[in-house]
Each structure stands twice: as C-alpha cells, then as structure tokens.
Design a protein around this motif. Structure first.
Motif, PDB file in Angstrom:
ATOM      1  N   LEU A 144       0.816  -1.213   0.000  1.00 33.62           N
ATOM      2  CA  LEU A 144       0.000   0.000   0.000  1.00 33.62           C
ATOM      3  C   LEU A 144       0.852   1.266   0.000  1.00 33.62           C
ATOM      4  N   PRO A 160      -8.911  -0.017  -0.343  1.00 31.78           N
ATOM      5  CA  PRO A 160      -7.810   0.582   0.424  1.00 31.78           C
ATOM      6  C   PRO A 160      -7.271   1.863  -0.203  1.00 31.78           C
ATOM      7  N   PHE A 161      -7.184   1.899  -1.534  1.00 30.35           N
ATOM      8  CA  PHE A 161      -6.678   3.098  -2.187  1.00 30.35           C
ATOM      9  C   PHE A 161      -7.702   4.231  -2.161  1.00 30.35           C
TER      10      PHE A 161
END
Length: 158
Positions: A76, A119-120
C-alpha cells in the motif's frame, strides 16, 4: 486439519471425474456440450491443483500475522516499486489489487477512469482532506457558557 491421506483420496476422486468427462467429450459431437465439459474439466483441474498445494504445504500457515500485515503495508505504501521491479506476473497482481475491476478502454475516448480498490479509495480520502492545527487555546469557545462560575448543580451527601 485434513490429513495427507484424505487429500490424496480427494485428488484421486477428481482425477476419476476428469477421466469420465473426457470420455463423454469423445462420445459427444455437439460443440456446446463439449464446451460445457471443457469448462467443468478446467474447474476440476483448478481444484486438483489447490488440493495438491495443500498437501505439499501440509496445512501450515504461510507466515505470521505480523509478516502478512507488514507485506500488505509495504504494498500500500508504494505499489509502483512492485510494478517497476517485478515480473509480468507481479504486475498483473498489482493491477488486480489496485483496481476493483479491469481497466476499461474505449476506442474513441481511450482509457476510461478506473474503479480503484477500497484501500486506495480510503488512502485518497486521507491524503486529500484538509487538516489544520488546533488553536493554542483549544477547541472550547473563548467565553465559557457559565462565565467563570460553577455549574448550578449541587451535590448532596447520601
């Protein structure tokens, strides 16, 4: 936990199913039936590979929770490093993890706006939010509601 003996039995059962489907393909002459059998065989082959991998690993976990968490955070933090330095398989993995669906392309307009994974999306919200420092006085209004007096509630002894 499944034993190696049980996994071997399941693999043998899948191999028998594949053989039976192959025999049916030879007997069949219809293209749609053959396509359906081939699709079923592909699924059984995938199941067989999955069971063989489980048998080799012996049901052992791949790593600790901390190692898995660190690996996810490293991805990430900068997926570009994996994209740039990785093989074609790693690049495909980055695409699958970064985007919720395949990137669409229009012949007239080019690459469409991709739908990125959760998540992004969350990281984008954090990085574009406006953050300001708190005033040294704090968050309370300058004048107190009670103007320096104590609240009118009286406590009594029980």
């Amino acid at each position: 936990m499944e034993t190696s003996k049980g996994l071997k039995k399941d693999i043998h059962k899948i191999e028998k199913q594949i053989e039976a489907l192959l025999d049916r393909i030879v007997e069949s002459g219809t293209c749609s039936v053959i396509a359906a059998y081939e699709k079923r065989i592909a699924k059984l082959e995938a199941d067989k590979i999955f069971l063989e991998e489980r048998m080799v690993k012996g049901g052992k976990p791949l790593g600790t929770l901390e190692e898995s968490f660190e690996l996810a955070l490293r991805f990430l933090s900068n997926p570009w490093n994996i994209w740039k330095n990785g093989s074609f398989a790693w690049q495909k993995t980055v695409l699958r993890l970064a985007f919720a669906e395949p990137i669409r392309y229009s012949r007239n307009q080019g690459v469409r706006t991709p739908n990125i994974s959760l998540p992004f999306k969350l990281l984008r919200e954090v990085s574009t939010a406006k953050f300001e420092m708190a005033h040294p006085r704090g968050f309370e209004p300058f004048d107190s509601v009670f103007r320096g007096k104590r609240s009118p509630i009286k406590l009594r002894k029980i």
